[in-house]
Design a protein around this motif. Sequence first.
Motif, mmCIF file in Angstrom:
data_model
loop_
_atom_site.group_PDB
_atom_site.id
_atom_site.type_symbol
_atom_site.label_atom_id
_atom_site.label_comp_id
_atom_site.label_asym_id
_atom_site.label_seq_id
_atom_site.Cartn_x
_atom_site.Cartn_y
_atom_site.Cartn_z
ATOM 1 N N THR A 21 0.858 -1.182 0.000
ATOM 2 C CA THR A 21 0.000 0.000 0.000
ATOM 3 C C THR A 21 0.896 1.234 0.000
ATOM 4 N N CYS A 22 0.380 2.333 -0.517
ATOM 5 C CA CYS A 22 1.201 3.554 -0.558
ATOM 6 C C CYS A 22 1.529 4.037 0.857
ATOM 7 N N ASP A 23 0.603 3.915 1.803
ATOM 8 C CA ASP A 23 0.901 4.340 3.167
ATOM 9 C C ASP A 23 1.913 3.405 3.825
ATOM 10 N N TYR A 29 8.602 0.002 -6.045
ATOM 11 C CA TYR A 29 7.188 0.365 -5.905
ATOM 12 C C TYR A 29 6.796 1.424 -6.934
ATOM 13 N N GLU A 30 7.604 2.456 -7.056
ATOM 14 C CA GLU A 30 7.297 3.544 -7.995
ATOM 15 C C GLU A 30 7.331 3.078 -9.440
ATOM 16 N N ILE A 43 4.440 2.074 2.214
ATOM 17 C CA ILE A 43 5.719 2.528 1.681
ATOM 18 C C ILE A 43 6.190 3.775 2.435
ATOM 19 N N VAL A 44 5.270 4.662 2.744
ATOM 20 C CA VAL A 44 5.614 5.858 3.512
ATOM 21 C C VAL A 44 6.111 5.478 4.910
ATOM 22 N N LYS A 92 4.012 1.368 -10.201
ATOM 23 C CA LYS A 92 2.792 2.112 -9.908
ATOM 24 C C LYS A 92 2.192 2.673 -11.197
ATOM 25 N N GLN A 123 -1.098 4.914 -12.986
ATOM 26 C CA GLN A 123 -1.934 6.056 -12.631
ATOM 27 C C GLN A 123 -3.408 5.701 -12.427
ATOM 28 N N ARG A 163 11.364 1.591 -2.506
ATOM 29 C CA ARG A 163 10.561 2.697 -3.061
ATOM 30 C C ARG A 163 10.690 2.759 -4.580
#
Length: 188
Positions: A115-117, A139-140, A119-120, A143, A145, A136
């Motif tokens: 999940t994006c959170d 993940y990026e 990764i944060v 990802k 859009q 990261r």
Amino acid sequence: VHEKFRCIVLMETSKMICFDPPFLNRFEKQVLCFDDMLGKGHREMVTTLSSWVTSISTVRNKDDQVLEFSANDLFLGFHTNTLTSLAMSVLPTQDSLPSATALNQAKAKLIRTATCDGIVRLELTDCPFQEQIELRQIYEACKLQNFMAYVQSIQHSETSTLTAVMTFSIICLPVSEFVSEISFIADK
């Protein structure tokens, strides 16, 4: 009934409670799980991945207290058999030992479901800084859009894929209009 007749019923143990007891009493019961099919190499990889998943999903606050996050909060659809299935898909044979390349491939596959959170939150874990940067980047790189971009990436992929898309949203788009080169089933 013929004496050589055999009937095998496969069901998840969690759903056995839904079945009628007289039905279940007619059969010899055997429990088979993914772990039963693992060789030495797969077991070693699952152990390594399990400790890695714990380390990158364990979040600590400034007072070094562990916060209530788990692998389920970091990875979408994480299940008790996720790591076992991942090890079986990455290692070619049961007894081959996991190489650094195979472990990195497994980690990359898993991080694509993050999940994006999650990764944060990596910066609040015990994950080394350089590995955080690499995760990261993975993940990026994967990802997309939106859903349309995802479907187009499948259409232009070199390998064949079997993809299930589940959503809690109502799909109001006429999917068949923009999915031309792949077969699909839309079920509402």
